[in-house]
Design a protein around this motif. Structure first.
Motif, PDB file in Angstrom:
ATOM      1  N   ALA A 128     -22.155 -82.501 -30.882  1.00 57.92           N
ATOM      2  CA  ALA A 128     -21.339 -83.179 -29.894  1.00 57.92           C
ATOM      3  C   ALA A 128     -20.857 -82.208 -28.482  1.00 57.92           C
ATOM      4  CB  ALA A 128     -20.338 -84.094 -30.215  1.00 57.92           C
ATOM      5  N   MET A 129     -20.387 -81.051 -29.150  1.00 51.99           N
ATOM      6  CA  MET A 129     -19.670 -80.352 -28.227  1.00 51.99           C
ATOM      7  C   MET A 129     -20.778 -79.466 -27.616  1.00 51.99           C
ATOM      8  SD  MET A 129     -16.989 -76.966 -29.294  1.00 51.99           S
ATOM      9  CE  MET A 129     -18.475 -76.080 -30.027  1.00 51.99           C
ATOM     10  N   LEU A 130     -21.827 -79.133 -28.198  1.00 57.04           N
ATOM     11  CA  LEU A 130     -22.912 -78.559 -27.183  1.00 57.04           C
ATOM     12  C   LEU A 130     -23.372 -79.393 -26.586  1.00 57.04           C
ATOM     13  CD1 LEU A 130     -24.260 -76.248 -30.008  1.00 57.04           C
ATOM     14  CD2 LEU A 130     -22.925 -75.358 -27.944  1.00 57.04           C
ATOM     15  N   ARG A 131     -23.648 -80.852 -26.586  1.00 58.32           N
ATOM     16  CA  ARG A 131     -23.889 -81.737 -25.875  1.00 58.32           C
ATOM     17  C   ARG A 131     -23.115 -81.837 -24.649  1.00 58.32           C
ATOM     18  NH1 ARG A 131     -25.495 -87.812 -27.869  1.00 58.32           N
ATOM     19  NH2 ARG A 131     -26.071 -88.746 -25.664  1.00 58.32           N
ATOM     20  N   ASP A 182      -8.586 -80.884 -27.799  1.00 64.05           N
ATOM     21  CA  ASP A 182      -9.640 -80.039 -27.354  1.00 64.05           C
ATOM     22  C   ASP A 182     -10.866 -81.007 -27.296  1.00 64.05           C
ATOM     23  OD1 ASP A 182     -12.200 -78.308 -28.588  1.00 64.05           O
ATOM     24  OD2 ASP A 182     -10.776 -76.958 -28.005  1.00 64.05           O
ATOM     25  N   ILE A 183     -12.033 -80.557 -26.648  1.00 65.52           N
ATOM     26  CA  ILE A 183     -13.190 -81.446 -26.422  1.00 65.52           C
ATOM     27  C   ILE A 183     -13.861 -81.692 -27.694  1.00 65.52           C
ATOM     28  CG2 ILE A 183     -14.690 -79.387 -26.272  1.00 65.52           C
ATOM     29  CD1 ILE A 183     -14.669 -82.727 -24.169  1.00 65.52           C
ATOM     30  N   THR A 184     -13.548 -80.729 -28.744  1.00 63.38           N
ATOM     31  CA  THR A 184     -13.948 -81.113 -30.039  1.00 63.38           C
ATOM     32  C   THR A 184     -13.474 -82.234 -30.839  1.00 63.38           C
ATOM     33  OG1 THR A 184     -12.502 -79.645 -31.211  1.00 63.38           O
ATOM     34  CG2 THR A 184     -14.531 -78.744 -30.668  1.00 63.38           C
ATOM     35  N   ARG A 185     -12.321 -82.870 -30.128  1.00 62.69           N
ATOM     36  CA  ARG A 185     -11.641 -84.034 -30.834  1.00 62.69           C
ATOM     37  C   ARG A 185     -12.179 -85.139 -30.001  1.00 62.69           C
ATOM     38  NH1 ARG A 185     -10.200 -83.210 -35.328  1.00 62.69           N
ATOM     39  NH2 ARG A 185      -8.576 -84.886 -35.415  1.00 62.69           N
ATOM     40  N   ILE A 186     -12.781 -85.072 -28.849  1.00 60.78           N
ATOM     41  CA  ILE A 186     -13.123 -85.964 -28.063  1.00 60.78           C
ATOM     42  C   ILE A 186     -14.684 -86.308 -28.006  1.00 60.78           C
ATOM     43  CG2 ILE A 186     -13.208 -86.796 -25.705  1.00 60.78           C
ATOM     44  CD1 ILE A 186     -10.551 -85.193 -25.353  1.00 60.78           C
ATOM     45  N   ALA A 187     -15.308 -85.339 -27.909  1.00 57.70           N
ATOM     46  CA  ALA A 187     -16.890 -85.374 -27.842  1.00 57.70           C
ATOM     47  C   ALA A 187     -17.605 -86.337 -28.889  1.00 57.70           C
ATOM     48  CB  ALA A 187     -17.348 -84.059 -27.507  1.00 57.70           C
ATOM     49  N   PRO A 188     -17.225 -85.984 -30.263  1.00 52.52           N
ATOM     50  CA  PRO A 188     -17.970 -86.695 -31.180  1.00 52.52           C
ATOM     51  C   PRO A 188     -17.920 -88.500 -30.964  1.00 52.52           C
ATOM     52  CG  PRO A 188     -16.915 -85.056 -32.363  1.00 52.52           C
ATOM     53  CD  PRO A 188     -16.183 -85.151 -30.886  1.00 52.52           C
ATOM     54  N   ALA A 189     -16.365 -88.986 -30.710  1.00 47.41           N
ATOM     55  CA  ALA A 189     -16.462 -90.076 -30.411  1.00 47.41           C
ATOM     56  C   ALA A 189     -17.307 -90.727 -29.350  1.00 47.41           C
ATOM     57  CB  ALA A 189     -15.192 -90.575 -30.647  1.00 47.41           C
ATOM     58  N   TYR A 190     -17.078 -89.694 -28.087  1.00 47.16           N
ATOM     59  CA  TYR A 190     -17.657 -90.339 -26.871  1.00 47.16           C
ATOM     60  C   TYR A 190     -18.982 -90.432 -27.090  1.00 47.16           C
ATOM     61  CZ  TYR A 190     -18.861 -89.425 -21.803  1.00 47.16           C
ATOM     62  OH  TYR A 190     -19.434 -89.413 -20.677  1.00 47.16           O
ATOM     63  N   TYR A 191     -19.786 -89.528 -27.744  1.00 45.65           N
ATOM     64  CA  TYR A 191     -21.331 -89.617 -27.800  1.00 45.65           C
ATOM     65  C   TYR A 191     -21.488 -90.872 -28.903  1.00 45.65           C
ATOM     66  CZ  TYR A 191     -21.834 -85.843 -24.555  1.00 45.65           C
ATOM     67  OH  TYR A 191     -21.836 -85.151 -23.469  1.00 45.65           O
ATOM     68  N   LEU A 192     -20.846 -91.101 -29.911  1.00 42.78           N
ATOM     69  CA  LEU A 192     -20.948 -92.076 -30.782  1.00 42.78           C
ATOM     70  C   LEU A 192     -20.963 -93.531 -29.958  1.00 42.78           C
ATOM     71  CD1 LEU A 192     -18.979 -91.385 -33.941  1.00 42.78           C
ATOM     72  CD2 LEU A 192     -21.511 -91.594 -33.815  1.00 42.78           C
ATOM     73  N   PHE A 193     -19.926 -93.703 -29.047  1.00 41.65           N
ATOM     74  CA  PHE A 193     -20.012 -94.743 -28.413  1.00 41.65           C
ATOM     75  C   PHE A 193     -20.908 -94.861 -27.415  1.00 41.65           C
ATOM     76  CE2 PHE A 193     -14.940 -94.233 -28.778  1.00 41.65           C
ATOM     77  CZ  PHE A 193     -15.098 -95.163 -29.959  1.00 41.65           C
ATOM     78  N   ARG A 194     -21.546 -93.720 -26.725  1.00 39.51           N
ATOM     79  CA  ARG A 194     -22.358 -93.700 -25.631  1.00 39.51           C
ATOM     80  C   ARG A 194     -23.805 -94.281 -26.296  1.00 39.51           C
ATOM     81  NH1 ARG A 194     -22.024 -89.804 -21.319  1.00 39.51           N
ATOM     82  NH2 ARG A 194     -24.355 -90.265 -21.258  1.00 39.51           N
ATOM     83  N   ASP A 195     -24.132 -93.402 -27.582  1.00 44.51           N
ATOM     84  CA  ASP A 195     -25.248 -93.732 -28.057  1.00 44.51           C
ATOM     85  C   ASP A 195     -25.564 -95.147 -28.784  1.00 44.51           C
ATOM     86  OD1 ASP A 195     -26.173 -91.317 -27.403  1.00 44.51           O
ATOM     87  OD2 ASP A 195     -25.558 -90.599 -29.435  1.00 44.51           O
ATOM     88  N   MET A 196     -24.367 -95.809 -28.697  1.00 44.33           N
ATOM     89  CA  MET A 196     -24.407 -97.358 -29.536  1.00 44.33           C
ATOM     90  C   MET A 196     -25.549 -98.323 -28.724  1.00 44.33           C
ATOM     91  SD  MET A 196     -21.012 -99.596 -29.495  1.00 44.33           S
ATOM     92  CE  MET A 196     -21.155-101.339 -30.067  1.00 44.33           C
ATOM     93  N   PRO A 197     -25.831 -98.443 -27.532  1.00 41.66           N
ATOM     94  CA  PRO A 197     -25.224 -97.918 -26.512  1.00 41.66           C
ATOM     95  C   PRO A 197     -24.044 -98.628 -25.713  1.00 41.66           C
ATOM     96  CG  PRO A 197     -27.120 -99.034 -25.745  1.00 41.66           C
ATOM     97  CD  PRO A 197     -26.844 -99.240 -27.088  1.00 41.66           C
TER      98      PRO A 197
END
Length: 190
Positions: A75-78, A27-42
């Motif tokens: 993360a999901m709402l983002r 589910d996107i709830t399993r993907i979005a948190p890591a996705y945004y941690l990486f993106r915000d690294m940046p």
């Protein structure tokens, strides 16, 4: 590690189009948190799946956000409001398009032990290549995984199935990459 290329993480969404039971937590709830941690690294995040295109995932509607932790909900709402992220996930690369040298780490969500056999649809060789290059690999929601510590070879293998595993694994990978790349990266938040 070549210091002239951008910091780039590979996120593999390893769902099986034909097996809804094995994809129940994909589910996107399993993907979005890591996705945004990486993106915000940046860092850049490249999404891939065994067959490319739109992977077999569930996009949780915003009205179900209260069922998750604050970080997952954020993360999901983002993701719901991030058109570029939605386009990225709708058009993932195929695994045979991946060049391991372009990435600092691989983060894989949602697969079962059947992907580790000869019919891995390209996942096993990609993960083995990352580990052989001493690049960290995270396996999240790896149901019935049949693997030993020796399977990691010279690399680091992070495995998790809890609700917090995506964020914890991504945070660990960021710290590892920061240590390897040192001053090239901005300071990480605590």
């Amino acid at each position: 590690m070549d210091l002239n290329f951008p910091v780039r993480f590979l996120m593999i969404i390893a769902g099986d189009q034909d097996d809804a039971i094995r994809n129940h937590r994909l589910d996107i709830t399993r993907i979005a948190p890591a996705y945004y941690l990486f993106r915000d690294m940046p860092a850049e995040v490249v999404l891939a799946s065994p067959g490319g295109g739109f992977p077999a995932i569930t996009i949780t509607p915003p009205d179900h956000a209260d069922a998750h932790s604050s970080a997952v909900r954020t993360a999901m709402l983002r993701f719901q409001s991030d058109r570029a992220a939605r386009e990225d996930i709708a058009d993932t690369l195929r695994l045979d398009q991946i060049a391991v040298c372009d990435f600092v780490a691989a983060f894989c969500v949602g697969f079962s032990s059947h992907i580790w056999n000869d019919e891995s649809r390209g996942l096993l060789p990609v993960l083995q290549a990352f580990l052989a290059e001493k690049k960290p690999v995270a396996l999240i929601d790896a149901d019935d995984l049949q693997i030993t510590a020796n399977d990691a070879g010279r690399g680091l293998l992070i495995i998790g199935n809890s609700d917090d595993s995506p964020s914890l694994a991504a945070s660990a990978m960021i710290r590892i990459v920061k240590e390897k790349l040192g001053p090239r990266l901005p300071p990480l938040p605590d």
